[in-house]
Write a protein that holds these residues in place. Structure first.
Motif, PDB file in Angstrom:
ATOM      1  N   PRO A 107      34.772  -4.076  26.849  1.00  0.00           N
ATOM      2  CA  PRO A 107      34.626  -5.532  26.744  1.00  0.00           C
ATOM      3  C   PRO A 107      33.873  -6.092  27.961  1.00  0.00           C
ATOM      4  CG  PRO A 107      36.914  -4.846  26.416  1.00  0.00           C
ATOM      5  CD  PRO A 107      36.182  -3.656  26.919  1.00  0.00           C
ATOM      6  N   ARG A 148      31.914  -9.533  33.906  1.00  0.00           N
ATOM      7  CA  ARG A 148      33.353  -9.287  34.049  1.00  0.00           C
ATOM      8  C   ARG A 148      33.727  -8.185  33.051  1.00  0.00           C
ATOM      9  NH1 ARG A 148      32.302 -11.168  37.977  1.00  0.00           N
ATOM     10  NH2 ARG A 148      32.977 -13.121  38.949  1.00  0.00           N
ATOM     11  N   ASN A 207      32.476  -9.767  29.648  1.00  0.00           N
ATOM     12  CA  ASN A 207      32.407 -11.228  29.671  1.00  0.00           C
ATOM     13  C   ASN A 207      31.585 -11.649  30.884  1.00  0.00           C
ATOM     14  OD1 ASN A 207      34.142 -11.894  27.354  1.00  0.00           O
ATOM     15  ND2 ASN A 207      35.750 -10.896  28.578  1.00  0.00           N
ATOM     16  N   TYR A 208      31.296 -12.952  30.966  1.00  0.00           N
ATOM     17  CA  TYR A 208      30.444 -13.454  32.054  1.00  0.00           C
ATOM     18  C   TYR A 208      31.082 -14.656  32.719  1.00  0.00           C
ATOM     19  CZ  TYR A 208      26.887 -10.429  30.086  1.00  0.00           C
ATOM     20  OH  TYR A 208      26.200  -9.329  29.630  1.00  0.00           O
ATOM     21  N   ASP A 209      31.010 -14.649  34.062  1.00  0.00           N
ATOM     22  CA  ASP A 209      31.487 -15.792  34.840  1.00  0.00           C
ATOM     23  C   ASP A 209      30.433 -16.908  34.726  1.00  0.00           C
ATOM     24  OD1 ASP A 209      31.527 -17.454  37.437  1.00  0.00           O
ATOM     25  OD2 ASP A 209      33.464 -16.410  37.459  1.00  0.00           O
ATOM     26  N   ASN A 212      29.268 -10.382  20.846  1.00  0.00           N
ATOM     27  CA  ASN A 212      28.501 -11.416  21.544  1.00  0.00           C
ATOM     28  C   ASN A 212      27.348 -11.974  20.703  1.00  0.00           C
ATOM     29  OD1 ASN A 212      29.989 -11.236  23.964  1.00  0.00           O
ATOM     30  ND2 ASN A 212      28.867  -9.365  24.518  1.00  0.00           N
TER      31      ASN A 212
END
Length: 683
Positions: A76, A135, A78-80, A219
């Motif tokens: 997995p 992330r 994710n993005y800040d 995504n």
């Protein structure tokens, strides 16, 4: 303790292709905006600079982010959001700094190197800040070799982008070269991104985080959002470019009457000077006697004539030659790679094109033009210098007889500097009391008595000596200084004539020349009444002299003002008759008392043709019950001819040169009231 596992990456080739397309379109948009950034000025330039930086920066960032979405690790990801936005800001700021540093025409290698370094550093910062925004349950390490290679590619891509920016910043047209350049930029940007991704190793210490499915599929919504937003930004920028180029720019830089480029477009072309590595010619074109056509046939015909001249000029010019309409009947041609010989050949061709007849609403019109030529870099490289020198040369062509061209030279420059200095000094000459009045007598050859005086202004300049009225009067008329100067000479001439009358001298009329600018001011009657009232001179002893060319002014208004002057008792004389452009058909409608025969006809009165003209003028004046004065009389033969033809009042060196007050007092005492035998000359 769980083993650390190196994650194996994979790419979705379709999304990779999408990132490349985004990079190409962003590069093409940036190249388009480069021309707007370079050609705009002031706040508009700042706006286009910000827009170009946003398009370039966000385009590079979008390619990077879409490329990140194409990268799959089976964990997995994710993005800040704040760090992601910071990475985009790095790209935009770097593009802004680089474009800002390259706005000047004269870009040196140091500025270019610094600009490329700033942009390349910004792209590197953008990429690795974006990587830091990831992330995921893994640790990222970087291979030093690939990291340095990615930085080198970023710098190379930046220098390529800026080189293309300089190449295309003055070109607004769509070209295959621009698309090819955008393709090269897209490849360079993508190469930097995927090299940077190759430098990264992802180490996962939690095997349970690894999934067998493609985590990238989660995504798709984010990918679609970023892609659509990117293309929306690009479409908006293209739409703004299209609207600005095809609507606003056309309105701002085109002449509404002819459709030709206007003065603003000329300022844009020559705003920072011409290319000094090649010769450029500037031709200033002014139509001769265009005002006469406007006044006689109306402004609609005048506008149609200007349109036709514009079409002829546009059709005659070749590649590298561009015509502008400056306003009124003035045009300007800028010809690149054009030396003096080619410029003169071009001017000759333009004169031939303009002199062909025009047929407008049943009117067959023939006009000519006067052309002034200036050459760059010989006569200057900036807009102001080239316009000034070509304008000066054009006026020399007009003064030389019109329907010709004239190339600027150093003598014209000296005359121009002299003219500017005379104009500057003339503004304070009255306060410094530099002007004075001389008087030339008018003699009645039948009674051998003086009957009048003409008041003439003289200017002994502190630097140039005595300046001829033929030189300073036109300057005074163009600047409007002729109005206060005429007010002064009116009062001075009236005052002096009143002094002579009070001394018991013979009653004589004093004449003062009046420019058309006095009639345009609508203050002439007030000025005359004020001069008569303050000096106490009876109005019958004042005469105003106008020229034939004055009648090119609004004729009904001219007649009205002349009638008002005659009603208070002032006499009106038409000076230099036969040398102007007034119509004989309207002469009987003009309220004048006297005609002055131009000295050209008198001096050449030994010519049968000139004798015939003088005889016709005298015969016409006698039948219209107008008085006559012949100018330029210098010999007894001229006097005999004029008297035999019916003209008795004369003015010229035979009777007296223009004299100051002391000389005039002596002349009056010696000659008033007794016959004159021999010519009198000023000792």
């Amino acid at each position: 303790m769980s083993p650390i596992v190196l994650l194996h990456e994979s790419y979705n080739l379709w999304i990779v292709m999408l990132s490349f397309i985004i990079a190409v379109f962003a590069s093409y948009s940036a190249l388009n905006l480069a021309s707007k950034i370079s050609r705009s000025r002031g706040r508009t330039q700042k706006w286009w600079l910000v827009a170009g930086s946003c398009v370039m920066g966000s385009g590079v960032w979008s390619m990077h982010f879409v490329g990140m979405l194409a990268f799959h690790l089976n964990v997995p990801v994710n993005y800040d959001i704040p760090i992601t936005l910071l990475s985009m800001l790095c790209s935009i700021v770097a593009s802004f700094i680089a474009f800002q540093m390259l706005l000047s025409k004269g870009v040196n290698w140091r500025r270019f190197a610094l600009s490329g370094f700033c942009m390349g550093s910004g792209i590197v910062a953008m990429h690795y800040t974006g990587m830091a925004a990831m992330r995921l349950p893994a640790e990222i390490t970087y291979d030093r070799s690939y990291w340095l290679l990615s930085a080198a590619i970023a710098l190379a891509a930046s220098y390529v982008a800026l080189l293309l920016f300089l190449r295309f910043r003055d070109h607004t047209e769509v070209s295959w070269w621009k698309w090819a350049s955008a393709l090269v930029m897209g490849l360079a940007i993508c190469g930097m991104h995927f090299t940077g991704m190759k430098a990264a190793d992802f180490w996962c210490g939690n095997p349970n985080a690894i999934v067998s499915t493609d985590a990238g599929e989660m995504n798709l919504l984010l990918l679609a959002g970023v892609t659509l937003t990117t293309f929306f930004i690009l479409m908006v920028s293209w739409g703004a470019m299209f609207f600005d180029r095809h609507v606003l720019e056309k309105m701002a830089y085109s002449d509404p009457l002819t459709g030709l480029p206007n003065r603003h477009d000329l300022n844009r072309l020559l705003g920072e000077g011409v290319d000094t590595s090649k010769e450029t010619a500037v031709l200033f074109i002014d139509l001769d006697r265009f005002k006469t056509i406007n006044d006689t046939l109306g402004h609609d015909i005048g506008d149609m004539l200007v349109q036709e001249v514009g079409r002829r000029l546009s059709g005659y010019l070749q590649d590298g030659q561009k015509v502008f309409r400056l306003g009124g009947d003035e045009f300007l041609v800028v010809a690149e790679n054009c030396g003096q010989a080619l410029a003169e050949e071009l001017a000759s061709g333009i004169l031939e094109v303009v002199t062909r007849p025009f047929v407008l609403q049943g009117n067959e019109l023939y006009i000519t033009a006067s052309i002034g030529i200036s050459l760059a870099p010989k006569h200057g490289t900036d807009r102001a210098s080239l316009l000034k020198t070509s304008d000066t040369a054009m006026y020399n062509a007009k003064n030389a007889g019109k329907n010709r061209y004239c190339v600027f030279d150093d003598d014209m420059d000296k005359r121009l500097l002299r003219r500017l200095e005379l104009e500057k000094d003339m503004r304070g000459a009255s306060e410094r009391q530099e002007f004075y009045v001389v008087y030339q007598p008018k003699w009645d050859a039948q009674t051998d008595t003086p009957v009048g005086l003409e008041a003439l202004m003289r200017w002994p300049h502190p630097k140039f000596g005595v300046v001829s009225p033929d030189e300073f009067i036109p300057i005074a008329e163009e600047t409007g200084l002729i109005i206060p100067m005429t007010r002064w000479i009116l009062e001075e001439a009236c005052r002096q004539n009143k002094v002579w009358l009070d001394k018991g001298m013979p009653s004589m009329i004093v004449s003062v020349n009046v420019s058309v600018r006095l009639f345009e001011s609508q203050h002439l009657l007030y000025m005359v009444e004020h001069a008569l009232r303050t000096t106490g001179l009876p109005a019958r002893y004042l005469e105003l002299e106008i020229t034939e060319s004055t009648m090119l002014y609004d004729v009904p208004d001219m007649i009205r003002q002349l009638n008002e002057l005659r009603e208070i008792g002032v006499r009106i004389s038409m000076d230099d008759f036969g040398s102007g452009y007034s119509s004989l058909g309207s002469l009987d409608q003009i309220p004048i008392d006297t005609i002055k025969i131009d000295q050209l006809f008198v001096r050449e009165s030994d010519s049968p043709s000139k004798r015939a003209i003088v005889g016709a003028i005298i015969d016409m004046a006698l039948k219209l019950h107008l008085e006559l004065v012949a100018e330029g009389v210098e010999t007894r033969e001229q006097i005999d001819f004029l008297r035999a033809s019916g003209c008795n009042v004369m003015q010229g060196y035979f009777y007296g040169k223009p004299m100051n007050i002391e000389q005039m007092d002596e002349w009056l005492l010696q000659n008033a009231g007794r016959p004159i035998g021999e010519p009198w000359f000023d000792k």
